[in-house]
Design an enzyme around this catalytic site. Structure first.
Site, PDB file in Angstrom:
ATOM      1  N   LYS A 154       0.691  -0.912   0.438  1.00  0.00           N
ATOM      2  CA  LYS A 154      -0.025  -0.062  -0.170  1.00  0.00           C
ATOM      3  C   LYS A 154       0.929   1.427   0.202  1.00  0.00           C
ATOM      4  O   LYS A 154       1.419   1.319   0.857  1.00  0.00           O
ATOM      5  CB  LYS A 154      -0.854   0.250   0.932  1.00  0.00           C
ATOM      6  CG  LYS A 154      -1.576   0.986   0.527  1.00  0.00           C
ATOM      7  CD  LYS A 154      -2.563   1.820   2.652  1.00  0.00           C
ATOM      8  CE  LYS A 154      -1.814   3.251   2.773  1.00  0.00           C
ATOM      9  NZ  LYS A 154      -1.935   4.208   2.074  1.00  0.00           N
ATOM     10  N   VAL A 211       1.508   6.743  14.482  1.00  0.00           N
ATOM     11  CA  VAL A 211       0.658   5.395  13.455  1.00  0.00           C
ATOM     12  C   VAL A 211       1.020   3.657  13.895  1.00  0.00           C
ATOM     13  O   VAL A 211       0.871   3.193  13.561  1.00  0.00           O
ATOM     14  CB  VAL A 211       0.187   6.069  12.279  1.00  0.00           C
ATOM     15  CG1 VAL A 211      -0.719   4.763  11.382  1.00  0.00           C
ATOM     16  CG2 VAL A 211      -0.070   7.103  11.441  1.00  0.00           C
ATOM     17  N   GLY A 212       2.234   4.231  13.735  1.00  0.00           N
ATOM     18  CA  GLY A 212       3.153   2.949  14.265  1.00  0.00           C
ATOM     19  C   GLY A 212       3.280   1.873  15.003  1.00  0.00           C
ATOM     20  O   GLY A 212       2.494   0.992  15.329  1.00  0.00           O
ATOM     21  N   GLU A 229       9.572   0.934  10.880  1.00  0.00           N
ATOM     22  CA  GLU A 229      10.213   1.919  11.119  1.00  0.00           C
ATOM     23  C   GLU A 229       9.621   3.594  10.802  1.00  0.00           C
ATOM     24  O   GLU A 229       9.042   3.824  10.415  1.00  0.00           O
ATOM     25  CB  GLU A 229      11.154   1.965   8.999  1.00  0.00           C
ATOM     26  CG  GLU A 229      11.555   0.677   8.562  1.00  0.00           C
ATOM     27  CD  GLU A 229      13.069   0.521   9.487  1.00  0.00           C
ATOM     28  OE1 GLU A 229      13.077   1.162  10.413  1.00  0.00           O
ATOM     29  OE2 GLU A 229      13.960  -0.131   8.838  1.00  0.00           O
ATOM     30  N   CYS A 263      13.277  11.103   7.122  1.00  0.00           N
ATOM     31  CA  CYS A 263      13.573  10.150   8.610  1.00  0.00           C
ATOM     32  C   CYS A 263      14.732  10.008   9.386  1.00  0.00           C
ATOM     33  O   CYS A 263      15.293   9.709  10.131  1.00  0.00           O
ATOM     34  CB  CYS A 263      12.808   8.570   8.634  1.00  0.00           C
ATOM     35  SG  CYS A 263      13.469   7.481   7.580  1.00  0.00           S
ATOM     36  N   GLU A 356       9.602  15.423  15.776  1.00  0.00           N
ATOM     37  CA  GLU A 356      10.481  15.824  14.181  1.00  0.00           C
ATOM     38  C   GLU A 356       9.327  16.766  12.956  1.00  0.00           C
ATOM     39  O   GLU A 356       8.185  16.834  12.885  1.00  0.00           O
ATOM     40  CB  GLU A 356       9.959  14.170  13.914  1.00  0.00           C
ATOM     41  CG  GLU A 356      10.744  13.857  12.357  1.00  0.00           C
ATOM     42  CD  GLU A 356      10.172  12.489  12.230  1.00  0.00           C
ATOM     43  OE1 GLU A 356       9.340  12.426  11.841  1.00  0.00           O
ATOM     44  OE2 GLU A 356      11.301  11.673  11.200  1.00  0.00           O
TER      45      GLU A 356
HETATM   46  P1  TAP Z   1       2.133   8.579   8.626  1.00  0.00           P
HETATM   47  O1  TAP Z   1       0.799   9.243   8.537  1.00  0.00           O
HETATM   48  O2  TAP Z   1       2.321   7.904   9.405  1.00  0.00           O
HETATM   49  O3  TAP Z   1       1.305   7.353   6.745  1.00  0.00           O
HETATM   50  C1  TAP Z   1       2.089   6.223   6.793  1.00  0.00           C
HETATM   51  C2  TAP Z   1       1.778   5.502   5.788  1.00  0.00           C
HETATM   52  O4  TAP Z   1       0.986   4.654   7.203  1.00  0.00           O
HETATM   53  C3  TAP Z   1       0.428   6.109   4.858  1.00  0.00           C
HETATM   54  O5  TAP Z   1       0.724   4.981   3.508  1.00  0.00           O
HETATM   55  C4  TAP Z   1      -0.673   6.265   5.530  1.00  0.00           C
HETATM   56  O6  TAP Z   1      -1.532   5.984   4.314  1.00  0.00           O
HETATM   57  C5  TAP Z   1      -0.466   4.769   6.054  1.00  0.00           C
HETATM   58  N1  TAP Z   1      -1.589   4.310   7.447  1.00  0.00           N
HETATM   59  C6  TAP Z   1      -2.286   6.192   7.798  1.00  0.00           C
HETATM   60  N2  TAP Z   1      -2.557   6.111   8.911  1.00  0.00           N
HETATM   61  C7  TAP Z   1      -2.889   4.845   9.122  1.00  0.00           C
HETATM   62  C8  TAP Z   1      -3.405   3.986   9.666  1.00  0.00           C
HETATM   63  N3  TAP Z   1      -4.999   3.991  11.052  1.00  0.00           N
HETATM   64  N4  TAP Z   1      -3.666   2.366   9.781  1.00  0.00           N
HETATM   65  C9  TAP Z   1      -2.904   1.738   9.132  1.00  0.00           C
HETATM   66  N5  TAP Z   1      -1.894   2.755   7.678  1.00  0.00           N
HETATM   67  C10 TAP Z   1      -2.021   3.998   7.754  1.00  0.00           C
HETATM   68  O7  TAP Z   1       3.538   9.059   8.324  1.00  0.00           O
HETATM   69  P2  TAP Z   1       3.549  10.128   6.978  1.00  0.00           P
HETATM   70  O8  TAP Z   1       3.139  11.071   7.572  1.00  0.00           O
HETATM   71  O9  TAP Z   1       3.109  10.019   5.025  1.00  0.00           O
HETATM   72  O10 TAP Z   1       5.350   9.481   6.913  1.00  0.00           O
HETATM   73  C11 TAP Z   1       6.255  10.577   7.333  1.00  0.00           C
HETATM   74  C12 TAP Z   1       6.663  10.147   8.473  1.00  0.00           C
HETATM   75  O11 TAP Z   1       6.920   8.937   8.480  1.00  0.00           O
HETATM   76  C13 TAP Z   1       7.941  10.222   9.809  1.00  0.00           C
HETATM   77  O12 TAP Z   1       7.652  10.693  11.034  1.00  0.00           O
HETATM   78  C14 TAP Z   1       8.871  10.071   9.372  1.00  0.00           C
HETATM   79  O13 TAP Z   1       9.873   9.720  10.424  1.00  0.00           O
HETATM   80  C15 TAP Z   1       8.165   8.024   8.805  1.00  0.00           C
HETATM   81  N6  TAP Z   1       9.969   7.622   7.883  1.00  0.00           N
HETATM   82  C16 TAP Z   1      10.004   7.184   8.698  1.00  0.00           C
HETATM   83  C17 TAP Z   1      11.065   6.425   8.182  1.00  0.00           C
HETATM   84  C18 TAP Z   1      12.013   4.780   8.513  1.00  0.00           C
HETATM   85  S1  TAP Z   1      12.587   4.151   7.788  1.00  0.00           S
HETATM   86  N7  TAP Z   1      11.748   4.752   9.749  1.00  0.00           N
HETATM   87  C19 TAP Z   1      11.390   6.533   6.183  1.00  0.00           C
HETATM   88  C20 TAP Z   1      10.677   7.378   6.087  1.00  0.00           C
HETATM   89  C21 TAP Z   1       9.526   7.673   7.413  1.00  0.00           C
HETATM   90  P3  TAP Z   1      -1.982   7.051   3.813  1.00  0.00           P
HETATM   91  O14 TAP Z   1      -1.645   8.441   3.858  1.00  0.00           O
HETATM   92  O15 TAP Z   1      -2.190   7.287   2.271  1.00  0.00           O
HETATM   93  O16 TAP Z   1      -3.647   7.626   4.053  1.00  0.00           O
END
Ligand code: TAP
Length: 452
Positions: A154, A211-212, A229, A263, A356
């Site tokens: 996804k 969300v994690g 992650e 990240c 962050e």
């Molecule tokens: P999130 O809002 O957590 O979204 C990440 C993914 O999870 C998206 O595909 C999102 O879907 C999905 N998601 C959201 N709510 C969910 C739920 N209740 N159940 C299952 N899946 C759900 O993060 P973001 O804003 O996209 O990304 C930024 C974050 O990612 C930052 O905190 C960053 O540090 C972290 N990140 C970490 C790493 C590593 S490797 N540690 C790498 C990259 C990013 P939709 O958005 O499509 O609704």
């Protein structure tokens, strides 16, 4: 099904519309993956390896197209986007070496023979964020497929285009139908179904810590395997004995790369007090010199933020009382632009130090000695990455051992290599991706005793 739009963050124009999957469509994909799992698991390891290699070659042949898609969809600079597509190819080639090397062991016992097997889990659900849509997906699906699992991926709703293309390339490369599927839709719908559907045996989630935690709690219900992650607040520690010119020249790229939406961004620069002013003097021209603009231009070093909402969130970190030391440039006109910004935090509880930002904002602060640097670096619930700049090898080793983070570099800012392990300490995550043990994370160890 509902319809979603993909917006180019550099132009604010719609570049594509696509159907957003609902629960029924997600269930159908999971069930197809479940049915496809035995055939993929039982295939000769050498044949699985060959198909992964062909998938890698298909990605390589399509590399420029994938990179251009990412420029248009995520606003990544063309140079970065090519690296990202190349990383998918490399992860797949590396993964192709894993099926024939998933070795069990033979353990000495009395009265028989004891052997272990590494069995695939079944269906793996992979949830990916928008900041690095291609590599983060591949870090999950490469080793998961290598270990004999089927995958439902996804992508983030904001950035589905390259993932959908990878799904087409997998089929064109000859992967059996339904072994690797891409289902685009909302996290709360598609991602959530990975957590609750009993046929999904493992969820790999990359995204926010918030969300994690929900995913981990949800997976506990069925004792589902999970790799997380999550976020980071990494420290870039510069000692007085470091090559200051090099440390200052490279510091902007360690945090402003991908517009800070990384990240591993070194978003806290800790500088030994005796060289603090000198470091800032060197940092200023380096930050002002970062070329921010059209991501399709080969010379551009930093593109836009992903969306208007995210730009607003990033801007929210700069309060009227925030002391901005200096900023870089940003283009005028359409696009979700934000300039590289260097902040001098007010104190240890300043939000730019504790949260962050996930944007091009970096906090620079002084430390007194080695112990103080380690204390400040570890004063965070995150622990993903970091850098140590020093000319003293002993200090480099002491500090790297003491800093609570999964990926550190000395006199460098590198974090990711597909053949070395990657992941976070503390609330930055759970488990490791990449490296020689990547496929093991997608297996169960089975022990068998045979009486003789
Ligand atoms: P999130 O809002 O957590 O979204 C990440 C993914 O999870 C998206 O595909 C999102 O879907 C999905 N998601 C959201 N709510 C969910 C739920 N209740 N159940 C299952 N899946 C759900 O993060 P973001 O804003 O996209 O990304 C930024 C974050 O990612 C930052 O905190 C960053 O540090 C972290 N990140 C970490 C790493 C590593 S490797 N540690 C790498 C990259 C990013 P939709 O958005 O499509 O609704």
């Amino acid at each position: 099904m509902t319809t979603s739009q993909v917006i180019n963050p550099a132009t604010e124009k719609v570049v594509a519309t696509f159907e957003s999957a609902d629960v029924a469509a997600t269930d159908a994909a999971i069930e197809r993956a479940h049915r496809a799992a035995p055939g993929w698991r039982d295939m000769a390891p050498g044949d699985r390896a060959r198909l992964l290699r062909r998938f890698a070659e298909a990605v390589d042949a399509d590399l420029e197209n994938l990179a251009r898609l990412e420029v248009a969809n995520a606003g990544h600079t063309i140079g970065n986007a090519r690296w990202e597509a190349g990383n998918v190819r490399d992860v797949l080639h590396y993964s192709a070496g894993l099926p024939e090397r998933l070795l069990g062991s033979q353990i000495p016992v009395a009265g028989g023979i004891d052997i272990t097997f590494h069995e695939p889990l079944g269906v793996v659900g992979i949830i990916v964020p928008w900041n690095f849509p291609m590599p983060i997906a591949a870090w999950g699906f490469g080793p998961a497929l290598a270990a004999g699992n089927t995958v439902v991926l996804k992508p983030a709703e904001l950035t589905p285009l390259t993932a959908l293309r990878l799904g087409e390339l997998a089929l064109a490369a000859g992967l059996p139908e339904h072994v690797f599927q891409v289902v685009s839709g909302r996290g709360s719908v598609v991602g959530q179904r990975f957590v609750t559907h009993p046929a999904v045996r493992k969820v790999v989630f990359t995204g926010s810590t918030e969300v994690g935690k929900q995913i981990m709690a949800g997976c506990a219900e069925q004792v589902k395997r999970v790799t997380l992650e999550l976020g980071g607040k990494s420290a870039n520690i510069v000692f007085a004995d470091a090559d200051l010119d090099k440390a200052a020249a490279t510091a902007p790229y360690a945090v402003f790369d991908n517009a800070g939406q990384d990240c591993c961004a070194r978003s806290r620069i800790l500088v030994q007090r005796s060289v603090f002013d000198r470091f800032l003097e060197l940092l200023e021209p380096a930050v002002r010199g970062v070329r921010v603009g059209d991501p399709a231009d080969e010379a551009t070093e930093m593109g836009p933020l992903i969306s208007a909402a995210h730009r607003e969130r990033v801007a929210g970190f700069l309060e009227p009382s925030t002391k901005v030391a200096f900023t870089g440039t940003r283009p005028e006109g359409p696009g979700f632009w934000f300039p590289p910004t260097v902040v001098l935090p007010a104190g240890p509880t300043d939000r730019v130090l504790t949260e962050e930002v996930f944007g091009p904002v970096v906090a620079v602060l002084p430390f007194t000695d080695e112990a103080d640097a380690i204390r400040i670096a570890n004063d965070s619930e995150y622990g993903l990455s970091g850098s140590i700049w020093t000319s003293d090898v002993g200090r480099a080793l002491r500090v790297t051992r003491a800093v609570e983070a999964g990926n550190l570099s000395v006199n460098s800012h590198s974090s990711v290599r597909y053949w070395t392990p990657f992941g976070g300490f503390k609330q930055s995550g759970l488990g490791r991706e990449l490296g020689p043990d990547a496929a093991r994370a997608f297996t169960e160890t089975k022990n068998v005793f045979i009486a003789t």
